[in-house]
Design a protein around this motif. Structure first.
Motif, PDB file in Angstrom:
ATOM      1  N   PRO A   1      25.423  73.502  49.370  1.00 36.63           N
ATOM      2  CA  PRO A   1      26.762  73.512  48.730  1.00 36.63           C
ATOM      3  C   PRO A   1      27.945  73.345  49.483  1.00 36.63           C
ATOM      4  N   LEU A   2      27.976  72.638  50.749  1.00 33.09           N
ATOM      5  CA  LEU A   2      28.975  72.473  51.619  1.00 33.09           C
ATOM      6  C   LEU A   2      30.017  71.320  50.910  1.00 33.09           C
ATOM      7  N   LYS A   3      29.469  70.542  49.886  1.00 32.56           N
ATOM      8  CA  LYS A   3      30.389  69.540  49.377  1.00 32.56           C
ATOM      9  C   LYS A   3      31.416  70.109  48.473  1.00 32.56           C
ATOM     10  N   ASP A   4      31.122  71.550  48.121  1.00 36.51           N
ATOM     11  CA  ASP A   4      32.297  71.984  47.345  1.00 36.51           C
ATOM     12  C   ASP A   4      33.532  72.778  48.046  1.00 36.51           C
ATOM     13  N   MET A   5      33.340  72.529  49.495  1.00 43.26           N
ATOM     14  CA  MET A   5      34.328  73.104  50.143  1.00 43.26           C
ATOM     15  C   MET A   5      35.631  72.336  50.755  1.00 43.26           C
ATOM     16  N   SER A   6      36.601  72.978  50.819  1.00 42.76           N
ATOM     17  CA  SER A   6      37.841  71.960  51.304  1.00 42.76           C
ATOM     18  C   SER A   6      37.413  71.710  52.718  1.00 42.76           C
ATOM     19  N   GLU A   7      38.375  70.744  53.015  1.00 48.36           N
ATOM     20  CA  GLU A   7      38.017  70.584  54.541  1.00 48.36           C
ATOM     21  C   GLU A   7      38.437  71.420  55.585  1.00 48.36           C
ATOM     22  N   SER A   8      39.576  72.260  55.154  1.00 56.80           N
ATOM     23  CA  SER A   8      39.944  73.216  56.147  1.00 56.80           C
ATOM     24  C   SER A   8      38.821  74.243  56.335  1.00 56.80           C
ATOM     25  N   HIS A   9      38.213  74.852  55.177  1.00 54.90           N
ATOM     26  CA  HIS A   9      37.005  75.767  55.203  1.00 54.90           C
ATOM     27  C   HIS A   9      36.034  75.198  56.165  1.00 54.90           C
TER      28      HIS A   9
ATOM     29  N   PRO B   1      24.929  68.103  73.156  1.00 55.14           N
ATOM     30  CA  PRO B   1      26.092  68.541  73.833  1.00 55.14           C
ATOM     31  C   PRO B   1      27.347  68.346  72.558  1.00 55.14           C
ATOM     32  N   PRO B   2      28.305  69.254  72.838  1.00 59.73           N
ATOM     33  CA  PRO B   2      29.345  69.542  71.830  1.00 59.73           C
ATOM     34  C   PRO B   2      29.574  68.121  71.255  1.00 59.73           C
ATOM     35  N   VAL B   3      29.580  67.990  69.796  1.00 65.93           N
ATOM     36  CA  VAL B   3      30.144  66.756  69.159  1.00 65.93           C
ATOM     37  C   VAL B   3      30.642  67.170  67.889  1.00 65.93           C
ATOM     38  N   GLU B   4      31.705  66.186  67.513  1.00 69.23           N
ATOM     39  CA  GLU B   4      32.229  66.134  66.243  1.00 69.23           C
ATOM     40  C   GLU B   4      31.250  65.982  65.357  1.00 69.23           C
ATOM     41  N   PHE B   5      31.388  66.661  63.963  1.00 65.42           N
ATOM     42  CA  PHE B   5      30.493  66.611  63.146  1.00 65.42           C
ATOM     43  C   PHE B   5      31.012  65.331  62.188  1.00 65.42           C
ATOM     44  N   ASP B   6      30.062  64.690  61.611  1.00 67.28           N
ATOM     45  CA  ASP B   6      30.503  63.642  60.764  1.00 67.28           C
ATOM     46  C   ASP B   6      30.859  64.303  59.258  1.00 67.28           C
ATOM     47  N   LEU B   7      32.044  64.538  59.212  1.00 63.27           N
ATOM     48  CA  LEU B   7      32.431  65.275  57.870  1.00 63.27           C
ATOM     49  C   LEU B   7      31.979  64.309  56.524  1.00 63.27           C
ATOM     50  N   ASN B   8      31.905  63.016  56.766  1.00 61.54           N
ATOM     51  CA  ASN B   8      31.522  62.334  55.401  1.00 61.54           C
ATOM     52  C   ASN B   8      30.067  62.655  55.082  1.00 61.54           C
ATOM     53  N   LEU B   9      29.156  62.941  56.216  1.00 61.47           N
ATOM     54  CA  LEU B   9      28.010  63.274  56.145  1.00 61.47           C
ATOM     55  C   LEU B   9      27.727  64.727  55.522  1.00 61.47           C
ATOM     56  N   THR B  10      28.332  65.557  56.237  1.00 63.03           N
ATOM     57  CA  THR B  10      28.168  67.216  55.975  1.00 63.03           C
ATOM     58  C   THR B  10      28.996  67.346  54.484  1.00 63.03           C
ATOM     59  N   HIS B  11      29.870  66.513  54.314  1.00 60.14           N
ATOM     60  CA  HIS B  11      30.509  67.023  52.897  1.00 60.14           C
ATOM     61  C   HIS B  11      29.627  66.256  51.586  1.00 60.14           C
ATOM     62  N   THR B  12      28.496  65.900  51.980  1.00 54.57           N
ATOM     63  CA  THR B  12      27.422  65.349  50.896  1.00 54.57           C
ATOM     64  C   THR B  12      26.395  66.529  50.696  1.00 54.57           C
ATOM     65  N   LEU B  13      26.388  67.394  51.802  1.00 53.49           N
ATOM     66  CA  LEU B  13      25.429  68.474  51.635  1.00 53.49           C
ATOM     67  C   LEU B  13      25.785  69.599  50.698  1.00 53.49           C
TER      68      LEU B  13
END
Length: 377
Positions: free
Chosen positions: A24-32, A10-22
């Motif tokens: 090349p996602l780690k190099d993206m700004s939060e808005s992008h 079901p729709p969930v909010e992504f854990d930004l702390n987790l996804t921001h370690t992946l």
């Protein structure tokens, strides 16, 4: 063999702390990153089901968050991958070289690879411009607003190579509360950014006025009618006094066209490097460390503005990445600064399984010194 259907969560909010370690996602700004994740899916795959199948093109980055997966090659050889043991997408070559089968119940994230590449490039170009803009003292008062614009909704539709042109083409317009900026049903001939103030977006339907949204600083509006060459689908009325920055239709269309970037044919790669061109890998440090061109230096696009001072305008620099989008942006941005740059054409050829074994075997770290590559310690 067909990939078996996974169970959408079901729709969930992504854990930004987790996804921001992946990577090349780690190099993206939060808005992008948030824009990217709005179209991503987080799934549970049950033990015994397949995540993807050898030979398929699915155009996805698949990240394993939790659980164990077996990667099964054509000869039956199995390799186990444990969740969070790697921050990279699983066995990412397209077409898929292996079949991925869940050994345990697993959670994973699927992200459209093309959208990831576009938003990653946009994010890193914005980082480049932020550093350049922050050095210009006469722009001090506008830095925050300009960066908000660079992360606005418009730029998900415009090639990132054109971002430097945007501010020179914007025309300021003072507006007042109650001013109707665009009317539903009109043919659009310009779009707007809000520099100061707020506006209401409304739509007439069934003889009723529906309030759709209140928009504020940095928001672009009116661009959809230009992109689709259609009538305005809503009205925008100023809620407060403010300042808009107006972009005309012809200037908007110019922004949609990719500028010409000097490229190097793939079959000329070895000869050009042998003649002294410096290979520059603009991927992340983690991607670079997995393997790169011999003696290539690593200058990630998001820190290009800092590292560019280490280049020499007498040398030729050959930029590459896994898709060509980040490297074309880097070559274009530095060419604008007077550097001799080339972007490797058809970069994806470098990252086929066969080509990687030939071209991307170097794992030594190289640094820039006097504009040239030297082995790092």
């Amino acid at each position: 063999m067909q990939a078996q259907k996974s169970i959408p969560m079901p729709p969930v909010e992504f854990d930004l702390n987790l996804t921001h370690t992946l990577v090349p996602l780690k190099d993206m700004s939060e808005s992008h990153l948030l824009a990217l994740l709005s179209n991503a899916s987080q799934e549970t795959v049950c033990a015994g089901q397949s995540l993807f199948v050898a030979g398929n093109y699915d155009g996805q980055h698949v990240y394993l968050l939790h659980g164990d997966v077996s990667l099964v090659a054509g000869d039956g050889l199995r390799t186990r991958v444990k969740g969070r043991s790697s921050l990279f997408p699983i066995a990412h070559q397209q077409p898929r070289q292996v079949t991925a089968i869940a050994e345990t119940d697993c959670s994973l994230v699927r992200i459209n690879s093309e959208q990831l590449d576009k938003l990653l490039t946009w994010s890193e170009v914005a980082d480049y411009l932020q550093l350049n803009i922050s050095r210009e003292r006469d722009l001090d008062e506008d830095v925050d607003w300009m960066m908000t614009v660079l992360r606005s909704n418009l730029f998900f539709k415009v090639p990132p190579l054109n971002v430097e042109q945007i501010f020179s083409r914007l025309i300021p317009q003072v507006v007042y509360a109650g001013d109707v900026i665009i009317r539903q049903g009109e043919i659009g001939d310009q779009c707007y950014f809000i520099k100061e103030g707020e506006a209401d977006v409304t739509r007439h339907q069934d003889n009723k006025r529906e309030h759709l949204a209140t928009i504020g600083v940095g928001r672009c509006f009116g661009e959809d009618a230009l992109v689709n060459e259609a009538a305005r689908n809503a009205s925008v009325i100023m809620r407060t006094d403010g300042v808009l920055m107006r972009l005309g239709k012809q200037d908007f269309y110019r922004l949609l066209k990719e500028p010409v970037v000097a490229t190097l044919a793939f079959n000329e790669l070895q000869n050009t490097i042998a003649k002294g061109a410096v290979a520059v890998d603009v991927r992340s440090e983690e991607e670079y460390s997995e393997g790169h061109l011999p003696q290539a230096v690593n200058v990630p696009l998001n820190i290009l503005a800092i590292k560019s001072r280490l280049l020499n305008k007498e040398n030729t620099y050959l930029f590459y990445c896994d898709t060509g989008r980040r490297s074309r942006a880097a070559a274009h941005l530095l060419a604008q600064q007077g550097y001799k740059t080339l972007a490797l054409d058809n970069c994806a050829q470098l990252f086929t399984p066969q080509a990687q074994l030939i071209h991307l075997t170097d794992t030594q770290n190289y640094l820039l010194r006097d504009g040239l590559a030297v082995a790092g310690k």
